[in-house]
Design a protein around this motif. Structure first.
Motif, PDB file in Angstrom:
ATOM      1  N   ILE A  52       0.856  -0.980  -0.009  1.00  0.00           N
ATOM      2  CA  ILE A  52      -0.100   0.027   0.129  1.00  0.00           C
ATOM      3  C   ILE A  52       0.880   1.119  -0.022  1.00  0.00           C
ATOM      4  O   ILE A  52       1.877   1.211   0.606  1.00  0.00           O
ATOM      5  CB  ILE A  52      -0.792  -0.012   1.269  1.00  0.00           C
ATOM      6  CG1 ILE A  52      -2.112   1.168   1.178  1.00  0.00           C
ATOM      7  CG2 ILE A  52      -0.126   0.086   2.457  1.00  0.00           C
ATOM      8  CD1 ILE A  52      -2.874   0.971   2.241  1.00  0.00           C
ATOM      9  N   SER A  53       0.503   2.182  -0.575  1.00  0.00           N
ATOM     10  CA  SER A  53       1.442   3.297  -0.709  1.00  0.00           C
ATOM     11  C   SER A  53       0.636   4.515  -0.249  1.00  0.00           C
ATOM     12  O   SER A  53       0.884   5.420   0.550  1.00  0.00           O
ATOM     13  CB  SER A  53       2.198   3.594  -2.057  1.00  0.00           C
ATOM     14  OG  SER A  53       0.971   4.111  -2.952  1.00  0.00           O
ATOM     15  N   SER A  54      -0.495   4.749  -0.965  1.00  0.00           N
ATOM     16  CA  SER A  54      -1.135   6.026  -0.488  1.00  0.00           C
ATOM     17  C   SER A  54      -2.686   5.773  -0.287  1.00  0.00           C
ATOM     18  O   SER A  54      -3.075   4.817  -1.242  1.00  0.00           O
ATOM     19  CB  SER A  54      -1.110   7.044  -1.650  1.00  0.00           C
ATOM     20  OG  SER A  54      -1.757   8.190  -1.149  1.00  0.00           O
ATOM     21  N   THR A  55      -3.560   5.974   0.578  1.00  0.00           N
ATOM     22  CA  THR A  55      -4.637   5.339   0.799  1.00  0.00           C
ATOM     23  C   THR A  55      -5.787   6.232   0.523  1.00  0.00           C
ATOM     24  O   THR A  55      -6.998   5.696   0.730  1.00  0.00           O
ATOM     25  CB  THR A  55      -4.682   4.847   2.288  1.00  0.00           C
ATOM     26  OG1 THR A  55      -4.411   5.785   3.212  1.00  0.00           O
ATOM     27  CG2 THR A  55      -3.896   3.621   2.465  1.00  0.00           C
ATOM     28  N   GLY A  56      -5.565   7.662   0.381  1.00  0.00           N
ATOM     29  CA  GLY A  56      -6.855   8.435   0.366  1.00  0.00           C
ATOM     30  C   GLY A  56      -6.909   8.645  -1.224  1.00  0.00           C
ATOM     31  O   GLY A  56      -6.496   8.256  -1.961  1.00  0.00           O
ATOM     32  N   SER A  57      -8.303   9.321  -1.449  1.00  0.00           N
ATOM     33  CA  SER A  57      -8.719   9.559  -2.753  1.00  0.00           C
ATOM     34  C   SER A  57      -8.034  10.892  -3.167  1.00  0.00           C
ATOM     35  O   SER A  57      -7.810  11.704  -2.728  1.00  0.00           O
ATOM     36  CB  SER A  57     -10.267   9.925  -2.696  1.00  0.00           C
ATOM     37  OG  SER A  57     -10.565  10.559  -3.750  1.00  0.00           O
ATOM     38  N   LYS A  83      -5.876  10.560   9.661  1.00  0.00           N
ATOM     39  CA  LYS A  83      -6.246  11.672   8.743  1.00  0.00           C
ATOM     40  C   LYS A  83      -6.061  12.763   9.702  1.00  0.00           C
ATOM     41  O   LYS A  83      -6.656  13.085  10.618  1.00  0.00           O
ATOM     42  CB  LYS A  83      -7.640  11.420   8.448  1.00  0.00           C
ATOM     43  CG  LYS A  83      -8.115  12.443   7.403  1.00  0.00           C
ATOM     44  CD  LYS A  83      -7.689  12.190   6.051  1.00  0.00           C
ATOM     45  CE  LYS A  83      -8.496  10.934   5.347  1.00  0.00           C
ATOM     46  NZ  LYS A  83      -8.018  10.570   3.974  1.00  0.00           N
ATOM     47  N   MET A  84      -5.155  13.742   9.143  1.00  0.00           N
ATOM     48  CA  MET A  84      -4.936  15.042   9.774  1.00  0.00           C
ATOM     49  C   MET A  84      -5.739  16.138   9.534  1.00  0.00           C
ATOM     50  O   MET A  84      -6.303  16.469   8.507  1.00  0.00           O
ATOM     51  CB  MET A  84      -3.243  15.184   9.619  1.00  0.00           C
ATOM     52  CG  MET A  84      -2.579  14.204   9.696  1.00  0.00           C
ATOM     53  SD  MET A  84      -2.414  13.583  11.483  1.00  0.00           S
ATOM     54  CE  MET A  84      -1.840  15.022  12.304  1.00  0.00           C
ATOM     55  N   GLY A 118      -7.556  16.484   4.047  1.00  0.00           N
ATOM     56  CA  GLY A 118      -7.565  15.044   3.641  1.00  0.00           C
ATOM     57  C   GLY A 118      -6.429  14.427   3.391  1.00  0.00           C
ATOM     58  O   GLY A 118      -6.206  13.139   3.055  1.00  0.00           O
ATOM     59  N   SER A 119      -5.290  15.046   4.109  1.00  0.00           N
ATOM     60  CA  SER A 119      -4.097  14.441   3.943  1.00  0.00           C
ATOM     61  C   SER A 119      -3.769  13.369   5.114  1.00  0.00           C
ATOM     62  O   SER A 119      -4.456  13.699   6.231  1.00  0.00           O
ATOM     63  CB  SER A 119      -2.824  15.291   3.858  1.00  0.00           C
ATOM     64  OG  SER A 119      -1.656  14.695   3.922  1.00  0.00           O
ATOM     65  N   ILE A 152       3.855  11.187   4.974  1.00  0.00           N
ATOM     66  CA  ILE A 152       2.796  12.083   4.674  1.00  0.00           C
ATOM     67  C   ILE A 152       2.242  11.742   3.250  1.00  0.00           C
ATOM     68  O   ILE A 152       3.212  11.598   2.446  1.00  0.00           O
ATOM     69  CB  ILE A 152       3.361  13.507   4.823  1.00  0.00           C
ATOM     70  CG1 ILE A 152       4.189  14.125   5.888  1.00  0.00           C
ATOM     71  CG2 ILE A 152       2.223  14.491   4.424  1.00  0.00           C
ATOM     72  CD1 ILE A 152       4.643  15.227   5.822  1.00  0.00           C
ATOM     73  N   ILE A 153       1.012  11.417   3.157  1.00  0.00           N
ATOM     74  CA  ILE A 153       0.486  10.944   2.215  1.00  0.00           C
ATOM     75  C   ILE A 153      -0.853  11.532   1.460  1.00  0.00           C
ATOM     76  O   ILE A 153      -1.416  12.280   2.654  1.00  0.00           O
ATOM     77  CB  ILE A 153       0.208   9.533   2.126  1.00  0.00           C
ATOM     78  CG1 ILE A 153      -0.878   9.118   3.266  1.00  0.00           C
ATOM     79  CG2 ILE A 153       1.616   8.519   2.227  1.00  0.00           C
ATOM     80  CD1 ILE A 153      -1.546   7.748   3.283  1.00  0.00           C
ATOM     81  N   ASP A 154      -1.247  11.496   0.546  1.00  0.00           N
ATOM     82  CA  ASP A 154      -2.539  11.931  -0.045  1.00  0.00           C
ATOM     83  C   ASP A 154      -2.632  13.573  -0.088  1.00  0.00           C
ATOM     84  O   ASP A 154      -2.876  14.109   0.858  1.00  0.00           O
ATOM     85  CB  ASP A 154      -3.627  11.421   0.741  1.00  0.00           C
ATOM     86  CG  ASP A 154      -3.720  10.033   0.756  1.00  0.00           C
ATOM     87  OD1 ASP A 154      -3.106   9.485  -0.121  1.00  0.00           O
ATOM     88  OD2 ASP A 154      -4.410   9.450   1.671  1.00  0.00           O
ATOM     89  N   PHE A 155      -2.574  14.149  -1.279  1.00  0.00           N
ATOM     90  CA  PHE A 155      -2.482  15.428  -1.586  1.00  0.00           C
ATOM     91  C   PHE A 155      -3.490  15.830  -2.554  1.00  0.00           C
ATOM     92  O   PHE A 155      -3.578  17.175  -3.047  1.00  0.00           O
ATOM     93  CB  PHE A 155      -1.174  15.970  -1.955  1.00  0.00           C
ATOM     94  CG  PHE A 155      -0.247  15.692  -0.966  1.00  0.00           C
ATOM     95  CD1 PHE A 155      -0.022  16.589  -0.048  1.00  0.00           C
ATOM     96  CD2 PHE A 155       0.877  14.582  -1.144  1.00  0.00           C
ATOM     97  CE1 PHE A 155       1.347  16.185   0.862  1.00  0.00           C
ATOM     98  CE2 PHE A 155       1.810  14.271  -0.282  1.00  0.00           C
ATOM     99  CZ  PHE A 155       2.051  15.142   0.767  1.00  0.00           C
ATOM    100  N   GLY A 156      -4.377  14.914  -2.916  1.00  0.00           N
ATOM    101  CA  GLY A 156      -5.606  15.243  -3.767  1.00  0.00           C
ATOM    102  C   GLY A 156      -6.478  16.475  -3.486  1.00  0.00           C
ATOM    103  O   GLY A 156      -6.962  17.102  -4.584  1.00  0.00           O
ATOM    104  N   LYS A 157      -6.321  16.812  -2.153  1.00  0.00           N
ATOM    105  CA  LYS A 157      -7.583  17.855  -1.765  1.00  0.00           C
ATOM    106  C   LYS A 157      -6.610  18.878  -1.234  1.00  0.00           C
ATOM    107  O   LYS A 157      -7.049  19.963  -0.604  1.00  0.00           O
ATOM    108  CB  LYS A 157      -8.355  17.462  -0.807  1.00  0.00           C
ATOM    109  CG  LYS A 157      -9.373  16.423  -1.468  1.00  0.00           C
ATOM    110  CD  LYS A 157     -10.270  15.797  -0.314  1.00  0.00           C
ATOM    111  CE  LYS A 157     -11.423  16.788   0.180  1.00  0.00           C
ATOM    112  NZ  LYS A 157     -12.445  16.201   0.915  1.00  0.00           N
TER     113      LYS A 157
END
Length: 459
Positions: free
Chosen positions: A103-108, A239-240, A372-373, A389-394
């Motif tokens: 798994i690397s990045s779990t968010g949308s 989720k931060m 959402g990161s 630190i993962i997920d930068f879509g938002k």
């Protein structure tokens, strides 16, 4: 050190691709051809040990260890490849890779509110989703595929889908890539963030970004698999921030305040007393109401972060943390997660402190609203531990010249996300975990010494 997770045979579960697929033994309908192919693969693997006439090495390179057990799409294989098969065929240094999940990045990457990211149906499926492999144009219809995951000393046909563990986010967001990497569904917003992070203080703390990949009309972000260097990893997604929705989402939702039955059902499943009498009577809640209620139910509201999901090395996957709200509840979750290993907690604290210092000096962080990161916690039975630190879509850039403090209360319009406040609380929480675990260790040590003294006096 926590107990090392026992490796199970296919009678317990099937490792398919890089995730865990429970209950595969119940589907045996595809005997025939599947059994023949599986048997051939086992026989071929058994031949890897002896040196060939050409002087092939006895042991395969560790980088080429198979990380899959082959099952047909949709479930059972009439003969799964058991752990014993590999124990007989491959040197022990290679066995540890057989059960690795990735798994690397779990968010949308999509710009949507958090409540759309993980449905209750997905949580009931224990977070296990299916990854579709990329297929070259002109290839025959794939049945199974290995070549983009491992390099075998023999050729293989194609497998269409692999199972993957994804703690949160939309199904279909990820695809398998070359060894040590994965593909994440393209998001222009996230791509721009990775481009900006190339020269930022946060670079050592985010997944490796290797550009974009286009395949069969779809675009993907090519990223490092953060679990590649772990043996049977345990993974937690935190989720931060004090909110998981953008201000513009709230504004858009207010423009169409239509009561939605699906959001009403989600609310009732978490808290039957959550809806007002009027919402109960109409069996619907508006999205703005649900979005804001959702945050108040978890530690997002009280601590500035919340636990989104946990996947343990034994294959268990939990996403039922929607009502985990108090600091003591979070402490207990972390204690269970590390299984009493103080060294792992200390490693996590050291990494979080480094991240905190980097955030305070990061120009990227000052100039972006980070929504959402997540922080991805990973450790294994060797006490190897890491946080990313993962997920930068938002994550959204501010207008030129504007900056955020990230540690002051959010009021609609100021765009503050509370990230630093949440991180500070997270560090304090882990410090409490460390102190409690050390206190328990000291108590046990003193008790043991007293018992030994009493035994000596008795003699």
């Amino acid at each position: 050190m926590p107990k090392e997770c026992r490796r199970k045979t296919s009678k317990d579960f099937v490792l398919s691709g890089t995730g865990l697929h429970e209950g595969a033994r119940s589907e045996r309908r595809s005997a025939g051809k599947v059994s023949q192919i599986c048997d051939e693969l086992v026989q071929t693997a058994a031949q890897i040990g002896p040196s060939s006439a050409a002087g092939a090495p006895t042991v395969m390179d560790a980088r080429r260890v198979p990380q899959v057990t082959i099952t047909p799409e949709g479930g059972g294989c009439s003969r799964e490849m058991l752990q014993e098969d590999w124990d007989d065929a491959v040197d022990g240094t290679l066995r540890r890779k057989l059960s690795n999940s990735s798994i690397s990045s779990t968010g949308s990457s999509a710009v949507e509110s958090e409540d759309d990211l993980l449905s209750d149906n997905e949580s009931k499926s224990k977070g296990i989703v299916t990854l579709e492999h990329l297929v070259d144009a002109g290839e025959s219809k794939p049945w199974w595929k290995l070549k983009t995951i491992v390099h075998w000393p023999f050729s293989a046909t194609q497998r269409k889908k692999l199972n993957w563990v994804q703690l949160a986010g939309h199904k279909g967001n990820f695809k398998a890539a070359d060894e040590g990497n994965i593909l994440k569904k393209f998001s222009e917003n996230e791509m721009l963030c990775f481009e900006k992070l190339r020269d930022d203080a946060l670079l050592p703390f985010v997944p490796g970004y290797h550009g974009t990949v286009e395949k069969d009309g779809e675009s993907f972000l090519h990223m490092t698999d953060l679990l590649a260097n772990f043996d049977l990893p345990n993974v937690m997604d935190c989720k931060m921030g004090v909110r998981t929705y953008l201000e513009e989402e709230l504004v858009r939702a207010r423009e169409r305040p239509k009561p939605r039955e699906d959001l009403y059902k989600k609310m009732v499943e978490v808290d039957s007393e959550g809806p007002t009498p009027q919402e109960h009577s109409q069996r619907g809640v508006t999205k703005p109401r649900y979005m804001q209620w959702r945050e108040t139910m978890s530690s997002t509201h009280t601590l500035g972060f919340r636990i989104e999901g946990i996947k343990k090395c034994d294959g268990t996957c939990r996403t039922d943390f929607k009502k985990t709200r108090s600091k003591q509840d979070v402490i207990q979750v972390f204690k269970d997660f590390v299984e009493g290993n103080v060294n792992i907690i200390k490693s996590y604290l050291s990494r979080l402190t480094e991240i905190q210092q980097a955030l305070k000096t990061s120009e990227f962080f000052k100039q972006h609203e980070v929504i959402g990161s997540s922080l991805l916690f990973i450790h294994d039975h060797t006490s190897n531990a890491q946080v990313w630190i993962i997920d930068f879509g938002k994550t959204t850039a501010l207008p030129e010249g504007q900056t955020l403090k990230h540690n002051v209360p959010w009021q609609e319009g100021n765009r503050e996300d509370g990230y630093l406040w949440g991180l500070e609380n997270l560090i304090h929480t882990l410090e409490s975990v460390r102190d409690e675990e050390e206190s328990e260790e000291n108590f046990c040590s003193v008790t043991k010494e007293n018992n030994q003294t009493m035994e000596t006096d008795g003699q």
